[in-house]
Design a protein around this motif. Structure first.
Motif, mmCIF file in Angstrom:
data_model
loop_
_atom_site.group_PDB
_atom_site.id
_atom_site.type_symbol
_atom_site.label_atom_id
_atom_site.label_comp_id
_atom_site.label_asym_id
_atom_site.label_seq_id
_atom_site.Cartn_x
_atom_site.Cartn_y
_atom_site.Cartn_z
ATOM 1 N N ILE A 141 -10.458 9.664 7.382
ATOM 2 C CA ILE A 141 -10.012 8.499 8.121
ATOM 3 C C ILE A 141 -8.286 8.049 7.851
ATOM 4 O O ILE A 141 -8.062 8.180 6.401
ATOM 5 C CB ILE A 141 -10.823 7.079 7.735
ATOM 6 C CG1 ILE A 141 -12.095 7.354 8.063
ATOM 7 C CG2 ILE A 141 -10.194 5.729 8.440
ATOM 8 C CD1 ILE A 141 -13.076 6.410 7.354
ATOM 9 N N LYS A 142 -7.493 7.899 8.722
ATOM 10 C CA LYS A 142 -6.176 7.415 8.645
ATOM 11 C C LYS A 142 -5.925 6.150 8.549
ATOM 12 O O LYS A 142 -6.316 5.404 9.403
ATOM 13 C CB LYS A 142 -5.331 8.092 9.859
ATOM 14 C CG LYS A 142 -5.518 9.800 10.045
ATOM 15 C CD LYS A 142 -4.762 10.425 11.026
ATOM 16 C CE LYS A 142 -4.869 11.910 11.113
ATOM 17 N NZ LYS A 142 -4.369 12.812 12.383
ATOM 18 N N VAL A 143 -5.237 5.819 7.379
ATOM 19 C CA VAL A 143 -5.056 4.363 7.126
ATOM 20 C C VAL A 143 -3.559 4.194 6.931
ATOM 21 O O VAL A 143 -2.727 4.776 6.487
ATOM 22 C CB VAL A 143 -5.745 3.822 5.751
ATOM 23 C CG1 VAL A 143 -5.714 2.630 5.545
ATOM 24 C CG2 VAL A 143 -7.057 4.650 5.719
ATOM 25 N N ALA A 144 -3.286 2.854 7.413
ATOM 26 C CA ALA A 144 -1.833 2.221 7.257
ATOM 27 C C ALA A 144 -1.804 1.102 6.367
ATOM 28 O O ALA A 144 -2.879 0.007 6.491
ATOM 29 C CB ALA A 144 -1.233 1.934 8.664
ATOM 30 N N VAL A 145 -1.152 0.845 5.462
ATOM 31 C CA VAL A 145 -0.797 -0.406 4.543
ATOM 32 C C VAL A 145 0.243 -1.181 4.941
ATOM 33 O O VAL A 145 1.305 -0.708 4.843
ATOM 34 C CB VAL A 145 -0.978 -0.136 2.977
ATOM 35 C CG1 VAL A 145 -1.092 -1.317 2.258
ATOM 36 C CG2 VAL A 145 -2.350 0.740 2.820
ATOM 37 N N LEU A 146 -0.196 -2.500 5.215
ATOM 38 C CA LEU A 146 0.981 -3.435 5.558
ATOM 39 C C LEU A 146 1.311 -4.285 4.122
ATOM 40 O O LEU A 146 0.193 -4.652 3.766
ATOM 41 C CB LEU A 146 0.683 -4.364 6.715
ATOM 42 C CG LEU A 146 0.260 -3.636 8.062
ATOM 43 C CD1 LEU A 146 0.285 -4.600 8.960
ATOM 44 C CD2 LEU A 146 1.331 -2.688 8.308
ATOM 45 N N GLY A 147 2.253 -4.574 3.625
ATOM 46 C CA GLY A 147 2.469 -5.289 2.572
ATOM 47 C C GLY A 147 2.317 -4.075 1.451
ATOM 48 O O GLY A 147 2.006 -4.651 0.207
ATOM 49 N N ALA A 148 2.825 -3.073 1.501
ATOM 50 C CA ALA A 148 2.561 -1.970 0.601
ATOM 51 C C ALA A 148 3.317 -2.183 -0.732
ATOM 52 O O ALA A 148 3.117 -1.477 -1.562
ATOM 53 C CB ALA A 148 3.190 -0.608 1.281
ATOM 54 N N ALA A 149 4.364 -3.092 -0.774
ATOM 55 C CA ALA A 149 5.247 -3.255 -2.004
ATOM 56 C C ALA A 149 4.625 -4.260 -2.562
ATOM 57 O O ALA A 149 5.172 -4.582 -3.636
ATOM 58 C CB ALA A 149 6.824 -3.300 -1.719
ATOM 59 N N GLY A 150 3.507 -5.069 -2.231
ATOM 60 C CA GLY A 150 3.203 -6.481 -3.098
ATOM 61 C C GLY A 150 2.288 -5.685 -4.179
ATOM 62 O O GLY A 150 1.763 -4.609 -4.351
ATOM 63 N N ARG A 151 1.621 -6.778 -4.954
ATOM 64 C CA ARG A 151 0.976 -6.394 -6.047
ATOM 65 C C ARG A 151 -0.342 -5.736 -5.496
ATOM 66 O O ARG A 151 -0.926 -4.908 -5.898
ATOM 67 C CB ARG A 151 0.592 -7.717 -6.850
ATOM 68 C CG ARG A 151 1.870 -8.207 -7.572
ATOM 69 C CD ARG A 151 1.596 -9.317 -8.508
ATOM 70 N NE ARG A 151 0.699 -10.304 -7.727
ATOM 71 C CZ ARG A 151 0.445 -11.551 -8.364
ATOM 72 N NH1 ARG A 151 0.624 -11.667 -9.680
ATOM 73 N NH2 ARG A 151 -0.179 -12.337 -7.753
ATOM 74 N N MET A 152 -0.935 -6.589 -4.667
ATOM 75 C CA MET A 152 -2.486 -5.851 -3.972
ATOM 76 C C MET A 152 -1.959 -4.810 -3.157
ATOM 77 O O MET A 152 -2.580 -3.837 -3.358
ATOM 78 C CB MET A 152 -3.135 -6.824 -3.210
ATOM 79 C CG MET A 152 -3.681 -7.871 -3.606
ATOM 80 S SD MET A 152 -5.429 -7.480 -4.293
ATOM 81 C CE MET A 152 -6.377 -7.702 -2.699
ATOM 82 N N GLY A 153 -0.953 -4.552 -2.291
ATOM 83 C CA GLY A 153 -0.752 -3.504 -1.464
ATOM 84 C C GLY A 153 -0.400 -2.263 -2.259
ATOM 85 O O GLY A 153 -0.872 -1.156 -1.924
ATOM 86 N N SER A 154 0.466 -2.391 -3.306
ATOM 87 C CA SER A 154 0.656 -1.170 -4.015
ATOM 88 C C SER A 154 -0.499 -0.525 -4.575
ATOM 89 O O SER A 154 -0.640 0.753 -4.860
ATOM 90 C CB SER A 154 1.805 -1.475 -5.247
ATOM 91 O OG SER A 154 1.437 -2.577 -5.794
ATOM 92 N N GLU A 155 -1.529 -1.423 -5.021
ATOM 93 C CA GLU A 155 -2.720 -0.894 -5.837
ATOM 94 C C GLU A 155 -3.479 -0.325 -4.715
ATOM 95 O O GLU A 155 -4.350 0.827 -4.648
ATOM 96 C CB GLU A 155 -3.734 -1.963 -6.135
ATOM 97 C CG GLU A 155 -3.090 -2.656 -7.430
ATOM 98 C CD GLU A 155 -3.128 -1.719 -8.960
ATOM 99 O OE1 GLU A 155 -3.801 -0.483 -8.503
ATOM 100 O OE2 GLU A 155 -2.476 -1.968 -9.664
ATOM 101 N N ALA A 156 -3.533 -0.755 -3.357
ATOM 102 C CA ALA A 156 -4.154 -0.189 -2.286
ATOM 103 C C ALA A 156 -3.692 0.976 -1.715
ATOM 104 O O ALA A 156 -4.330 2.161 -1.483
ATOM 105 C CB ALA A 156 -4.043 -1.333 -0.930
#
Lengths: 251, 251, 251, 251
Positions: free
Chosen positions: A5-20
């Motif tokens: 599955i191909k995934v894009a993360v928005l907010g990737a630099a935030g606390r939750m986003g970087s964990e994701a």
């Protein structure tokens, strides 16, 4: 064979986003194809082939992000807060036009916390007494926590449906308010203790027995299994799902 | 060789008294020589050879019982409530005239509860945060319990002596009072649950760690080891001892 | 007015050492005057004016570090393992020649863990039954933990001194070994669970009551208050102190 | 309007039976029409108009009692042990001839214990680690308890179905067996402590979070709500139901 599955993360630099980002990179069945920060335009998603967009941004942009995803044939998993009924309705209308696309909006991605609330509500119809204790770090500004308030509401609703009376309480004297908050007939107590993160305990009592259900969040990485569960299932759950519990099988 | 200790129980027909009669009868080093009910005159003690009188009666007669014991050369172990400062001072004056006689007056004979309070106070100077939760059956009329109130006071005193600041708390919004009672700067929460008897938990938190101390009383027989400890030691502790903790060795 | 204490950290780049650097920098009454890594020579300490050396290095160099400190008039707080009796005796001999210098060697700097062990041992003479449960992350190689083993030994010693019999146990059939380890007559159980760090619970039971003492280490920063306590007290505790409990006041 | 349900108790003089008699007498919607001891003939039930027979006797007579009830048009709630597959099959055959009659056979009537097992199994597919701790009084002869063994089996089955790997465990050294029993890949620990009755705790752990589910039975009256639930529902559940969980609604 299952495709990746191909995934894009928005907010990737935030606390939750970087964990994701880390969690997706560690999952063999998922491939991170884009990680956008607050300055990156949504158009960066074009050509990435993303199947799923994970939105962990801020309330002011979350709706636009999700609508963009849906309009471009991507499913969405959303952990951003601020989705009021108006926004939700606009999203439902959009999803009606894209009947094969799924969106999950979840206020709490800790699977254990979601299960604790469901179990407590299910059990509460069989016990004469029930109270909720939540425990958090002492920097928290509000009490009780939103999760505890939500748990009390789930319990109250289950007990009303089953025709169970409020928990018995003979207290006549409580000059300092030690009996805590009463949320829809359920007593809720808030503890603040240095060293803790986010914890909730539901105590159910009946003659000769007690049932206790407790969830401890030690770290925000505890939300990642819930995010991954969402990513893996949203593609086969068309329409809007509100709350991770819709994806949990309990039988 | 240890001689057997001869014991008389006053209030022997009551709930606590009848348990004491059973406990003394079960102890090889103790001999029950008298068990008086509310109708029996104190003079019945004459000729029994009692070394120790255990008073588990009611506030209105307890002082007369204890004074009678002291005046007749018997030590006394007292679980009856209602001993105010005036009564205590009169008893101290009487004991000055009987310097070899000992009296123990203890508000709580559950050794575990006494230890929990002592440990919590000792530890509280090393932790930034401390809160108290007490849990009881729902027929209890007052909240918080006297034991929890006493524990909070012990903790507050220990922290003041050590110069420790009150527990941190950033709470700005708590519309329903979920943060509970504040007794001398210590938050105290009271839970009422069918099926419980008498329970207390002290939570201490600091950066990265938590220390929890919990006592559960499931049954009033839990008081008997404390009564027997008092019976065995009061003879070698002349004067007035207030609180079972004076008899507990902790090092 | 209290003078500021000047502190040098050895092993400053390690996991414990880097936390110690942060903790000392955050303490108003302490001043970090040197932070040495594994490549830095001890001679770097000259001219720093350090009152206290904190050694958080590795067993192969810890003895040399501490001897250097003592010979140069600095007190030492040591969290490095590997101090066998031979090394300790050599250090005691050296301290005899420097009677005003203090050294603290502590296997566990979590104050709560040290208190839990002390409290459990003190209480165990008053309870018929006692068992220990330790819980750790599943990457731990040995079971039970050294701390649980030490707690069991403290309890066993306290019960022997008080003449208390081993905990009763009528178990006749236990084909899979569910009753756990027996360390000096004390049952010890080891749980391994993803998400946990280092936790210990001591359960004490008697007729009608239970006393539970639990310590949770969520993070290695939990060791820092113990390190700071050591730094502040070692200067007024000449000679060798083994174990942080020697610095804790419990009455 | 609901009619009152007429109930006969067999084994009414036993420990469970006498509690059942009290519980039924206290319930407004139930009427006790017969209470038979071990010497009373089953024919005493004739003419009582009993709708439901509650069998709390001994294995040697339970089957005959239940068959008598079914043959005479009465539903049955059974708490007696010893129902092996052979007896159960004979009962199913009999019930085929009486398609409107219901029988509930339940090994554990504590609703909380049944719920704890169900919740633990449902949650266990979402957590990397799970272990079971059971705690009982020290007079218990077998370890682990039948309930803990059953819980481990429910968990193992749920995890196998969901394709979850066994809990991770890097233990290399455990000379005294502190890691406890392993029942179908699930670690089970048994604690024996004076003062306890029957308790079970299931611990589930994943990265950054823990879910704990605990049931405490303080007294055998804790089984009575389950008995009453059975009495109220068995009439509308034709055929054989094995286990109280069949009657519990969890959604």
């Amino acid at each position: 064979m299952t495709d990746v599955i191909k995934v894009a993360v928005l907010g990737a630099a935030g606390r939750m986003g970087s964990e994701a980002v880390k969690a997706i990179n560690s999952a063999a069945d998922l491939e991170l194809v884009a990680a956008l920060g607050s300055g990156d335009p949504l158009e960066s998603l074009e050509g990435t082939g993303a199947d799923i967009v994970v939105d962990l941004t801020v309330p002011s942009v979350s709706e636009a992000n999700v609508r963009y995803a849906v309009e471009h044939g991507m499913h969405a998993v959303v952990g951003t807060t601020g989705w009021d009924e108006e926004k939700l309705q606009r999203l439902r209308d959009l999803l009606d036009e894209h009947p094969e696309t799924g969106v999950l909006i979840a206020p709490n991605f800790a699977i254990g916390a979601v299960l604790a609330g469901k179990f407590a509500a299910a059990a509460s119809r069989y016990f004469e007494s029930v109270e909720v204790i939540e425990l958090h770090h002492p920097n928290k500004l509000d009490a009780p926590s939103g999760t505890a308030r939500h748990t009390a509401q789930l319990i109250a609703e289950a007990r009303r449906e089953a025709g169970v009376a409020p928990s018995p309480d003979a207290t006549e004297s409580d000059p300092e308010g030690s009996r805590g908050a009463v949320i829809e007939d359920v007593h809720v107590h808030a503890v603040r203790l240095r060293g803790l993160v986010a914890h909730e305990e539901i105590l159910l009592g009946d003659t000769g027995q007690q049932l206790s259900i407790r969830h401890d969040s030690f770290d925000r990485v505890s939300f990642m299994p819930g995010v991954l569960l969402g990513v893996r299932r949203v593609g086969s759950a068309p329409g809007l799902t509100h709350g991770l519990d819709g994806y949990l099988e309990l039988d």
